[in-house]
Design a protein around this motif. Structure first.
Motif, PDB file in Angstrom:
ATOM      1  N   LEU A  90       0.818  -1.207   0.000  1.00 16.58           N
ATOM      2  CA  LEU A  90       0.000   0.000   0.000  1.00 16.58           C
ATOM      3  C   LEU A  90       0.858   1.266   0.000  1.00 16.58           C
ATOM      4  CD1 LEU A  90      -2.922  -0.988   2.399  1.00 16.58           C
ATOM      5  CD2 LEU A  90      -2.991  -0.716  -0.088  1.00 16.58           C
ATOM      6  N   CYS A  91       2.039   1.201   0.585  1.00 18.66           N
ATOM      7  CA  CYS A  91       2.962   2.341   0.521  1.00 18.66           C
ATOM      8  C   CYS A  91       3.340   2.620  -0.926  1.00 18.66           C
ATOM      9  CB  CYS A  91       4.231   2.066   1.330  1.00 18.66           C
ATOM     10  SG  CYS A  91       3.984   1.924   3.105  1.00 18.66           S
ATOM     11  N   HIS A  92       3.623   1.554  -1.676  1.00 19.66           N
ATOM     12  CA  HIS A  92       3.943   1.724  -3.096  1.00 19.66           C
ATOM     13  C   HIS A  92       2.746   2.282  -3.863  1.00 19.66           C
ATOM     14  CE1 HIS A  92       7.982   0.120  -3.223  1.00 19.66           C
ATOM     15  NE2 HIS A  92       7.595  -0.924  -2.514  1.00 19.66           N
ATOM     16  N   TRP A  93       1.556   1.821  -3.534  1.00 22.02           N
ATOM     17  CA  TRP A  93       0.357   2.319  -4.216  1.00 22.02           C
ATOM     18  C   TRP A  93       0.204   3.824  -4.027  1.00 22.02           C
ATOM     19  CZ3 TRP A  93      -4.287  -1.477  -3.235  1.00 22.02           C
ATOM     20  CH2 TRP A  93      -3.982  -2.736  -3.778  1.00 22.02           C
ATOM     21  N   GLN A  94       0.568   4.323  -2.833  1.00 20.26           N
ATOM     22  CA  GLN A  94       0.461   5.758  -2.568  1.00 20.26           C
ATOM     23  C   GLN A  94       1.488   6.560  -3.360  1.00 20.26           C
ATOM     24  OE1 GLN A  94      -0.203   6.719   1.816  1.00 20.26           O
ATOM     25  NE2 GLN A  94       0.343   4.540   1.840  1.00 20.26           N
ATOM     26  N   ARG A  95       2.599   5.951  -3.708  1.00 17.49           N
ATOM     27  CA  ARG A  95       3.666   6.663  -4.411  1.00 17.49           C
ATOM     28  C   ARG A  95       3.352   6.902  -5.881  1.00 17.49           C
ATOM     29  NH1 ARG A  95       9.281   4.004  -2.080  1.00 17.49           N
ATOM     30  NH2 ARG A  95       8.812   4.344   0.127  1.00 17.49           N
ATOM     31  N   TRP A  96       2.712   5.942  -6.545  1.00 20.60           N
ATOM     32  CA  TRP A  96       2.489   6.051  -7.987  1.00 20.60           C
ATOM     33  C   TRP A  96       1.736   7.312  -8.394  1.00 20.60           C
ATOM     34  CZ3 TRP A  96       5.612   3.813 -11.067  1.00 20.60           C
ATOM     35  CH2 TRP A  96       6.205   2.606 -10.718  1.00 20.60           C
ATOM     36  N   PRO A  97       0.640   7.680  -7.731  1.00 17.07           N
ATOM     37  CA  PRO A  97      -0.029   8.932  -8.120  1.00 17.07           C
ATOM     38  C   PRO A  97       0.854  10.164  -7.917  1.00 17.07           C
ATOM     39  CG  PRO A  97      -1.488   7.575  -6.792  1.00 17.07           C
ATOM     40  CD  PRO A  97      -0.139   6.934  -6.733  1.00 17.07           C
ATOM     41  N   HIS A  98       1.717  10.125  -6.905  1.00 12.57           N
ATOM     42  CA  HIS A  98       2.624  11.256  -6.692  1.00 12.57           C
ATOM     43  C   HIS A  98       3.635  11.368  -7.833  1.00 12.57           C
ATOM     44  CE1 HIS A  98       1.076  12.725  -2.986  1.00 12.57           C
ATOM     45  NE2 HIS A  98       1.393  11.658  -2.277  1.00 12.57           N
ATOM     46  N   TYR A  99       4.135  10.230  -8.300  1.00 11.77           N
ATOM     47  CA  TYR A  99       5.041  10.276  -9.458  1.00 11.77           C
ATOM     48  C   TYR A  99       4.328  10.920 -10.649  1.00 11.77           C
ATOM     49  CZ  TYR A  99       8.079   6.902  -6.995  1.00 11.77           C
ATOM     50  OH  TYR A  99       8.903   6.277  -6.092  1.00 11.77           O
ATOM     51  N   ALA A 100       3.090  10.523 -10.868  1.00 11.22           N
ATOM     52  CA  ALA A 100       2.318  11.091 -11.975  1.00 11.22           C
ATOM     53  C   ALA A 100       2.106  12.591 -11.772  1.00 11.22           C
ATOM     54  CB  ALA A 100       0.975  10.376 -12.104  1.00 11.22           C
ATOM     55  N   ALA A 101       1.803  13.001 -10.547  1.00 13.25           N
ATOM     56  CA  ALA A 101       1.572  14.421 -10.266  1.00 13.25           C
ATOM     57  C   ALA A 101       2.824  15.250 -10.524  1.00 13.25           C
ATOM     58  CB  ALA A 101       1.102  14.601  -8.822  1.00 13.25           C
ATOM     59  N   ILE A 102       3.987  14.712 -10.179  1.00 10.38           N
ATOM     60  CA  ILE A 102       5.243  15.431 -10.414  1.00 10.38           C
ATOM     61  C   ILE A 102       5.427  15.671 -11.915  1.00 10.38           C
ATOM     62  CG2 ILE A 102       7.763  15.266 -10.287  1.00 10.38           C
ATOM     63  CD1 ILE A 102       7.280  13.617  -7.643  1.00 10.38           C
ATOM     64  N   VAL A 103       5.189  14.638 -12.714  1.00 10.31           N
ATOM     65  CA  VAL A 103       5.338  14.775 -14.167  1.00 10.31           C
ATOM     66  C   VAL A 103       4.318  15.762 -14.721  1.00 10.31           C
ATOM     67  CG1 VAL A 103       5.146  13.550 -16.367  1.00 10.31           C
ATOM     68  CG2 VAL A 103       6.373  12.497 -14.451  1.00 10.31           C
ATOM     69  N   LEU A 104       3.055  15.625 -14.328  1.00 12.40           N
ATOM     70  CA  LEU A 104       2.001  16.502 -14.841  1.00 12.40           C
ATOM     71  C   LEU A 104       2.246  17.959 -14.456  1.00 12.40           C
ATOM     72  CD1 LEU A 104      -0.985  14.133 -14.056  1.00 12.40           C
ATOM     73  CD2 LEU A 104      -0.256  14.859 -16.351  1.00 12.40           C
ATOM     74  N   ALA A 105       2.561  18.195 -13.190  1.00  9.89           N
ATOM     75  CA  ALA A 105       2.809  19.572 -12.757  1.00  9.89           C
ATOM     76  C   ALA A 105       4.089  20.107 -13.384  1.00  9.89           C
ATOM     77  CB  ALA A 105       2.888  19.636 -11.230  1.00  9.89           C
ATOM     78  N   GLY A 106       5.088  19.246 -13.553  1.00  9.13           N
ATOM     79  CA  GLY A 106       6.320  19.669 -14.224  1.00  9.13           C
ATOM     80  C   GLY A 106       6.051  20.107 -15.654  1.00  9.13           C
ATOM     81  N   LEU A 107       5.176  19.377 -16.350  1.00 12.15           N
ATOM     82  CA  LEU A 107       4.809  19.759 -17.715  1.00 12.15           C
ATOM     83  C   LEU A 107       4.095  21.113 -17.746  1.00 12.15           C
ATOM     84  CD1 LEU A 107       3.600  16.366 -19.209  1.00 12.15           C
ATOM     85  CD2 LEU A 107       5.622  17.690 -19.886  1.00 12.15           C
ATOM     86  N   ALA A 108       3.369  21.435 -16.678  1.00 13.60           N
ATOM     87  CA  ALA A 108       2.658  22.716 -16.613  1.00 13.60           C
ATOM     88  C   ALA A 108       3.624  23.901 -16.563  1.00 13.60           C
ATOM     89  CB  ALA A 108       1.726  22.743 -15.404  1.00 13.60           C
ATOM     90  N   PHE A 109       4.895  23.644 -16.286  1.00 12.69           N
ATOM     91  CA  PHE A 109       5.896  24.715 -16.309  1.00 12.69           C
ATOM     92  C   PHE A 109       6.431  24.960 -17.719  1.00 12.69           C
ATOM     93  CE2 PHE A 109       6.015  23.730 -11.808  1.00 12.69           C
ATOM     94  CZ  PHE A 109       6.184  24.984 -11.235  1.00 12.69           C
ATOM     95  N   VAL A 110       6.291  23.989 -18.613  1.00 13.49           N
ATOM     96  CA  VAL A 110       6.895  24.126 -19.939  1.00 13.49           C
ATOM     97  C   VAL A 110       5.874  24.194 -21.083  1.00 13.49           C
ATOM     98  CG1 VAL A 110       9.072  23.067 -19.242  1.00 13.49           C
ATOM     99  CG2 VAL A 110       7.250  21.632 -20.152  1.00 13.49           C
ATOM    100  N   ILE A 111       4.661  23.758 -20.847  1.00 15.57           N
ATOM    101  CA  ILE A 111       3.627  23.776 -21.889  1.00 15.57           C
ATOM    102  C   ILE A 111       3.021  25.182 -21.950  1.00 15.57           C
ATOM    103  CG2 ILE A 111       1.364  22.855 -22.566  1.00 15.57           C
ATOM    104  CD1 ILE A 111       3.572  20.804 -22.873  1.00 15.57           C
ATOM    105  N   PRO A 112       2.963  25.773 -23.144  1.00 13.12           N
ATOM    106  CA  PRO A 112       2.355  27.105 -23.248  1.00 13.12           C
ATOM    107  C   PRO A 112       0.826  27.016 -23.223  1.00 13.12           C
ATOM    108  CG  PRO A 112       3.089  26.369 -25.401  1.00 13.12           C
ATOM    109  CD  PRO A 112       3.513  25.305 -24.415  1.00 13.12           C
TER     110      PRO A 112
END
Length: 157
Positions: free
Chosen positions: A37-59
């Motif tokens: 379950l600890c691993h299950w909690q991590r996967w959405p955070h990895y996705a959030a980091i990528v998505l929010a990171g893209l929000a810094f570079v996508i116009p």
């Protein structure tokens, strides 16, 4: 870009990044082995980091808003998994997940036998009665609600 969207984007990026870095530090520096379950909690955070990171570079404001919204949903999902995991730890409900540690890569039988078996219903660490899953739930749900409020914040008239 509005100040509220800018702040929402930073929270959507830094919150899951901080939580993942804390989880990895507790694992690799603190010796706290994650359960399933600890691993299950991590996967959405990895996705959030990528998505929010893209929000810094996508116009484009609408594209950035969409990416921050998706990151907020991923953070919310991790928080909900954290609520479930904390409930399992506090024995509020039964665990429906397989809960033993997983091995990465090839290993010998000695490696497998030496692995700690991690149960999802026993917190390895608590502070003030709150486990790591509980802290993830509180921080993720609070962060997701904050991001949501910032996304819906209207400019003053």
């Amino acid at each position: 870009m509005s100040p509220s969207l800018r702040l929402a984007r930073w929270i959507a990026f830094l919150l899951p990044l901080s939580l993942i870095l804390g989880a990895l530090a507790s694992q690799y520096l603190g010796g706290l082995y994650p359960c399933e379950l600890c691993h299950w909690q991590r996967w959405p955070h990895y996705a959030a980091i990528v998505l929010a990171g893209l929000a810094f570079v996508i116009p484009g404001r609408s594209q950035r808003t969409g990416l921050v919204t998706l990151a907020m949903l991923a953070i919310l999902i991790s928080g909900m998994i954290g609520v479930y995991h904390a409930g399992v730890e506090y024995h509020w409900w039964p665990n429906l997940a397989p809960c033993a540690s997983t091995m990465t890569g090839a290993g010998t039988i000695e490696d497998i036998l030496a692995m700690p078996v991690i149960s999802c219903d026993q917190p390895q660490w608590t502070f003030a009665g709150i486990s790591l899953a509980g802290f993830n739930a509180l921080l993720s749900l609070g962060g997701a609600l904050t991001i949501l409020a910032l996304l819906f914040k209207r400019k003053p008239l």
